[in-house]
Design a protein around this motif. Structure first.
Motif: not given
Length: 325
Positions: A285-296, A298-301
């Motif tokens: 999964k892309t970094i953004n996909e992982v980020m969304y899956e854990v409820g974030y 904001d990429v920077k945060a």
């Protein structure tokens, strides 16, 4: 000096885990002595018979003490057993159960390696507590011990002085964890390097960092912790948790900090980042996909918190731990 009992139960136990446990703790003692400290443990093989046979009788091991001779010990290590012989194994080791229970009540900590969890669970000490074991033994374990909270996704669990590990070489990750806790971090690192073990392998477990923080008496806060860990994809806030559990925000923050030594926000971040780490280790999964899956959102945060907790960026972490990258 504290006393370490490396248990040799009656039956087919894993010789490598028994000998390996002694080797790693003796090494830790030596490292401590080289630094000018006294060894932490007196280490002894504690058995049920005068001699135990392994590898179809080709190898034998002589315990230094019979378990009935040990009135008080500080740490007990239970090795892995051959799971296909569980019934006969538990019958042969029935007399050990009362000894384990008594030692625990006297203050001993107990760690089971891999399928050694069957013997520990048979004492009843793991009832309503989390534990791990080899994934191939999970179904059998759950049938036998329905009161135990089996979490095979975790490499290491710790609750109220009871430790368990998943299968195979993850047992050595538990031993390193114990050395880090009972000696110190530098000693565990030197042991890992000397034995060429990956000291950080326990990070593959999403929540292993937090297992010890459930060693408290606030059942309501434990429920909040369980809820956080089960809902990593949600955008959790202190306010939403307070509303869900019908408790004031101030009271939640006070009780949570007292019980876990973390604020609710810190706890949420650590749980989410551990879940993200597992995704980065095991998926494409892309970094953004992982980020969304854990409820974030904001990429920077997300990147800032991830680096704060792991010391690596998400890309660096993936490159280090995901073999497909």
């Amino acid at each position: 000096m504290k006393h370490l009992s490396i248990l040799i139960p009656d039956g087919q136990a894993n010789l490598m885990k028994i000998v390996g446990t002694r080797e790693i703790f003796e090494l830790a003692n030596e490292i401590f002595e080289d630094q000018g400290y006294d060894p932490v443990f007196t280490i002894q093989f504690v058995g049920c018979a005068q001699q135990h046979a392994f590898v179809r009788g080709f190898v034998s091991l002589t315990p230094e003490l019979h378990f009935k001779e040990v009135d008080r010990t500080d740490l007990i290590i239970i090795p892995a057993i051959e799971e296909e012989e569980v019934d006969a194994f538990l019958v042969r080791n029935q007399s050990l159960l009362a000894w384990l229970i008594n030692q625990y009540r006297l203050g001993a900590q107990i760690a089971s390696l891999c399928t050694g969890t069957f013997l520990l669970a048979a004492t009843g000490l793991l009832d309503r507590k989390q534990c791990s074991t080899h994934w191939t033994a999970a179904d059998e374990f759950q049938k036998r011990f329905p009161k135990v909270k089996l979490v095979t996704s975790k490499i290491i669990t710790e609750e109220k002085g009871l430790y368990t590990s998943a299968g195979s070489f993850s047992s050595f990750n538990l031993l390193l964890y114990l050395i880090e806790k009972l000696y110190d971090r530098p000693t565990a690192v030197i042991c890992a390097k000397d034995l060429e073990l990956d000291i950080d392998r326990r990070s593959q477990s999403p929540y292993v960092v937090f297992a010890g923080q459930k060693d408290h008496e606030d059942e309501g806060i434990r429920q909040v912790q369980d809820y956080i860990e089960a809902n990593t994809g949600e955008r959790l806030t202190v306010e939403s948790l307070a509303a869900h559990f019908a408790i004031s925000k101030r009271n939640l923050e006070r009780r949570f900090k007292k019980a876990t030594h973390n604020t609710p926000v810190e706890y949420i971040q650590r749980v989410k980042m551990e879940a993200a780490k597992k995704q980065l280790e095991t998926s494409r999964k892309t970094i953004n996909e992982v980020m969304y899956e854990v409820g974030y959102m904001d990429v920077k945060a997300f990147r800032t918190i991830f680096r704060k907790i792991t010391g690596l960026s998400p890309l660096e972490y993936r490159a280090k731990y995901n073999e497909e990258y």
